[in-house]
Design an enzyme around this catalytic site. Structure first.
Site, PDB file in Angstrom:
ATOM      1  N   SER A   1       0.802  -1.219   0.000  1.00 46.99           N
ATOM      2  CA  SER A   1       0.000   0.000   0.000  1.00 46.99           C
ATOM      3  C   SER A   1       0.837   1.272   0.000  1.00 46.99           C
ATOM      4  O   SER A   1       0.300   2.367  -0.188  1.00 46.99           O
ATOM      5  CB  SER A   1      -0.916   0.028   1.239  1.00 46.99           C
ATOM      6  N   LYS A   2       2.150   1.153   0.211  1.00 40.31           N
ATOM      7  CA  LYS A   2       2.980   2.324   0.452  1.00 40.31           C
ATOM      8  C   LYS A   2       3.235   3.136  -0.824  1.00 40.31           C
ATOM      9  O   LYS A   2       3.151   2.628  -1.937  1.00 40.31           O
ATOM     10  CB  LYS A   2       4.306   1.919   1.091  1.00 40.31           C
ATOM     11  N   ASN A   3       3.590   4.416  -0.624  1.00 36.74           N
ATOM     12  CA  ASN A   3       3.811   5.325  -1.752  1.00 36.74           C
ATOM     13  C   ASN A   3       4.977   4.904  -2.633  1.00 36.74           C
ATOM     14  O   ASN A   3       5.047   5.283  -3.803  1.00 36.74           O
ATOM     15  CB  ASN A   3       4.060   6.743  -1.248  1.00 36.74           C
TER      16      ASN A   3
END
Length: 408
Positions: free
Chosen positions: A199-201
């Site tokens: 889910s991280k950028n």
């Protein structure tokens, strides 16, 4: 049924947001980069770690940091930093209660004691004004979490750390590309930990990294993630009690490609966040979190607002979230309760020998974190923040549509 309620998507009306916001974002260059490693047959690390070393150098340079050490995930990167920082069993570590479990559970894993300090209700970050009240002779470190990608008040935290001789390990799992006074988050304290979970950028599905400018910290963390080896030793010489926490060449090359997009994506998220702030200023009962009192670049891993049900006909937060999801806004209610209310803390399932019997998390109460979890916090996910201004306007229309329907 009232005509306004009939228009709600949750009861069959038209959605306010039809667009889908995909994540991760990739193109043929990512596919070809990974394929080239697959075809090479050299997937491992460290026996053939050219791509891993290259990404570490790239990420360190991006953060204006001297060193970077990759590892299997952001939880391990925090753990490596804490161990290398010299913490010993029974030491106390200050953490916020409004964060992912790993911020506190890694403290338990190294036989240390998490001490919860409440959040600032304006930012949902660790409140520096509450830190000194809990410092004891056993306190050794602070883990400020740049929650949602918003910088903590690092000047205040570093000032406290200096006066009490404490280590500062930044949890920057949400904060890839974000800045505080022109400095990349993660590069300000003794070390900074990042996650590359899906889910991280910045993502490779899983993975983590820790950055530092401290030679000794780097040498120890580098050894710990590589089964305790040292560059001066032989393959089967093990100098520290480390494990195999290494990432693969496949992850590294994918991260190198993804890193090329990060600045552009961060600028888009930051601008969209500011635009949403301006739009929501006129929506009664929805208050965007403050960006703090100093110059920051927010990377909006989450865009968070405070929800006031009294302006929405006493609609409970979870019902508001359900309606907002039905309208097509990628969102969540966030954490259901603060970390200290997790069973592991309430039941003291620590499996550690150095946590004093006197430690009792059933007596912990952080009112701001409780309020955020139970009643206020609404999260919009980072992929949605890569949309257009028109998309941001559609999110606001969805909120206004729900308010009109339930407030009559």
């Amino acid at each position: 049924m009232d005509i306004n309620k009939k228009r709600l998507a949750i009861v069959g009306g038209p959605k306010s947001v039809e667009k889908i916001f995909p994540w991760p974002i990739y193109d043929e260059t990512d596919v070809q980069a990974v394929a080239s490693v697959v075809r090479s047959g050299q997937w491992g690390n460290p026996d053939c770690a050219d791509e891993v070393a290259r990404f570490e150098q790239e990420f360190a340079a991006y953060c204006d940091s001297k060193y970077a050490v990759t590892c299997v995930n952001g939880s391990v990167s925090l753990r490596l930093a804490l161990i290398a920082a010299g913490l010993r069993p029974g030491d106390e570590v200050i953490v916020p209660p409004y964060t992912f479990i790993a911020t506190a559970s890694v403290v338990l894993e190294i036989n240390c004691v998490p001490v919860f300090v409440d959040i600032d209700p304006r930012t949902y970050n660790l409140d520096p004004e509450r830190i000194e009240a809990v410092i004891t002779e056993k306190t050794r470190a602070i883990i400020p979490v740049h929650f949602a990608g918003l910088a903590c008040d690092m000047a205040a935290i570093l000032d406290i750390a200096k006066r009490y001789n404490l280590r500062v390990i930044e949890d920057a799992a949400h904060a890839h590309g974000a800045e505080y006074k022109g400095r990349k988050l993660g590069s300000i304290g003794d070390a900074g930990s990042f996650s590359f979970q899906s889910s991280k950028n910045l993502t490779s599905g899983e993975g983590g990294i820790v950055i530092t400018n401290d030679d000794a910290l780097y040498e120890t963390m580098n050894s710990l993630r590589n089964v305790g080896r040292l560059p001066s030793g032989q393959w089967y010489d093990h100098f520290n009690p480390g494990c195999n926490y290494r990432i693969t060449q496949l992850q590294a090359v994918l991260l190198s490609e993804q890193l090329k997009r990060l600045d552009e994506q961060t600028i888009i998220r930051n601008e969209n966040g500011l635009y949403l702030d301006s739009l929501l200023a006129d929506v009664d009962g929805i208050t965007p979190l403050s960006r703090g009192a100093v110059a920051v670049r927010h990377c909006y891993h989450l865009y968070i607002v405070k929800y006031d049900k009294t302006k929405f006909g006493q609609l409970p937060k979870n019902e508001f979230i359900a309606m907002l999801l039905a309208e097509g806004v990628p969102c969540s209610a966030g954490y259901p309760h603060p970390l200290y209310k997790q069973p592991v803390f309430q039941q003291k399932n620590f499996m550690c020998y150095a946590i004093p019997e006197s430690v009792d998390y059933t007596q912990v109460y952080c009112p701001e974190a409780e309020q955020a979890c139970l009643h206020e916090a609404v999260w919009i996910f980072q992929q949605a923040m890569l949309g257009t201004r028109a998309d941001m306007e559609s999110f606001v229309r969805a909120i206004q549509k729900i308010q009109m329907a339930v407030s009559g």
